[in-house]
Design a protein around this motif. Sequence first.
Motif, mmCIF file in Angstrom:
data_model
loop_
_atom_site.group_PDB
_atom_site.id
_atom_site.type_symbol
_atom_site.label_atom_id
_atom_site.label_comp_id
_atom_site.label_asym_id
_atom_site.label_seq_id
_atom_site.Cartn_x
_atom_site.Cartn_y
_atom_site.Cartn_z
ATOM 1 N N ARG A 205 0.829 -1.200 0.000
ATOM 2 C CA ARG A 205 0.000 0.000 0.000
ATOM 3 C C ARG A 205 0.868 1.256 0.000
ATOM 4 O O ARG A 205 0.595 2.235 -0.707
ATOM 5 C CB ARG A 205 -0.933 0.005 1.215
ATOM 6 C CG ARG A 205 -1.946 1.144 1.225
ATOM 7 C CD ARG A 205 -2.858 1.100 2.427
ATOM 8 N NE ARG A 205 -3.616 -0.138 2.489
ATOM 9 C CZ ARG A 205 -3.416 -1.105 3.361
ATOM 10 N NH1 ARG A 205 -2.435 -0.981 4.262
ATOM 11 N NH2 ARG A 205 -4.149 -2.179 3.357
ATOM 12 N N GLU A 209 1.071 4.219 -2.961
ATOM 13 C CA GLU A 209 0.886 5.640 -2.663
ATOM 14 C C GLU A 209 2.086 6.444 -3.152
ATOM 15 O O GLU A 209 1.930 7.545 -3.722
ATOM 16 C CB GLU A 209 0.676 5.836 -1.168
ATOM 17 C CG GLU A 209 -0.650 5.267 -0.644
ATOM 18 C CD GLU A 209 -0.767 5.400 0.850
ATOM 19 O OE1 GLU A 209 0.221 5.831 1.497
ATOM 20 O OE2 GLU A 209 -1.850 5.067 1.400
ATOM 21 N N SER A 212 1.919 6.732 -6.908
ATOM 22 C CA SER A 212 0.872 7.675 -7.306
ATOM 23 C C SER A 212 1.358 9.115 -7.158
ATOM 24 O O SER A 212 1.110 9.976 -8.009
ATOM 25 C CB SER A 212 -0.388 7.450 -6.464
ATOM 26 O OG SER A 212 -0.910 6.172 -6.699
ATOM 27 N N ASP A 213 2.086 9.382 -6.070
ATOM 28 C CA ASP A 213 2.623 10.722 -5.845
ATOM 29 C C ASP A 213 3.631 11.088 -6.930
ATOM 30 O O ASP A 213 3.648 12.230 -7.428
ATOM 31 C CB ASP A 213 3.282 10.804 -4.468
ATOM 32 C CG ASP A 213 2.257 10.698 -3.345
ATOM 33 O OD1 ASP A 213 1.058 10.919 -3.621
ATOM 34 O OD2 ASP A 213 2.660 10.381 -2.202
#
Length: 222
Positions: A205, A209, A212-213
């Motif tokens: 996870r 993240e 994605s950033d």
Amino acid sequence: MFKRMKSDIRAVFENDPAARSRFEVIFTYSGLHAIWSHRIAHFLYHRRWYTLARIVSQVSRFFTGIEIHPGAVIGERLFIDHGMGVVIGETCEIGDDVVIYQGVTLGGSGKEKGKRHPTIGNNVVIGSGAKILGSFTVGDQSNIGANSVVLKEVPAGSTVVGIPGKIVRQGGKRLDRLSHQLPDPVVDTMRELQEQIVQLQEELRSLKEQRSDEQAVKTLPD
């Protein structure tokens, strides 16, 4: 001697409802034959006639399918029901009024020296296929479930089932808490795997993240 033989015969009638007559019991019960042969082999063993004692025990094993080392100490009124595949080790000690079913092993774990085999208390019932391995005591009035593998000491009045054996009843009361049971490496392993899965999910996870950033930063205009 004859008094002890009568006691052994009486134990058969007390534990086996299929027993119909003394003649049938004396001539057809292999468990009884194995016990009587062991009495002779044990007598020879304690007089240091070790080879002759082993010969007697091996002849008995050939005819009965039950292997009892001449050095094993057996109490009064042992009843071996059916008996095929029963193995009792050299330093095993069995109390009075014990019942053993077929396929039972009272053996060693391979780790001990000297006293390598279990001590079985009085009035213990050991179910078919059960394995009791190691130098420890199974307390009086205990029941060992069929196909159980017991590797730890069993308190008196306990019922043990499973692989490895767990105490599920003691003193007539059912035990539900894990703290009253024998260690279960399978359960421990499953818990460790579950913890590792949770940890991996958290790391995955976090990586998603982070990715994605990074993609969001790349899409920003210069």
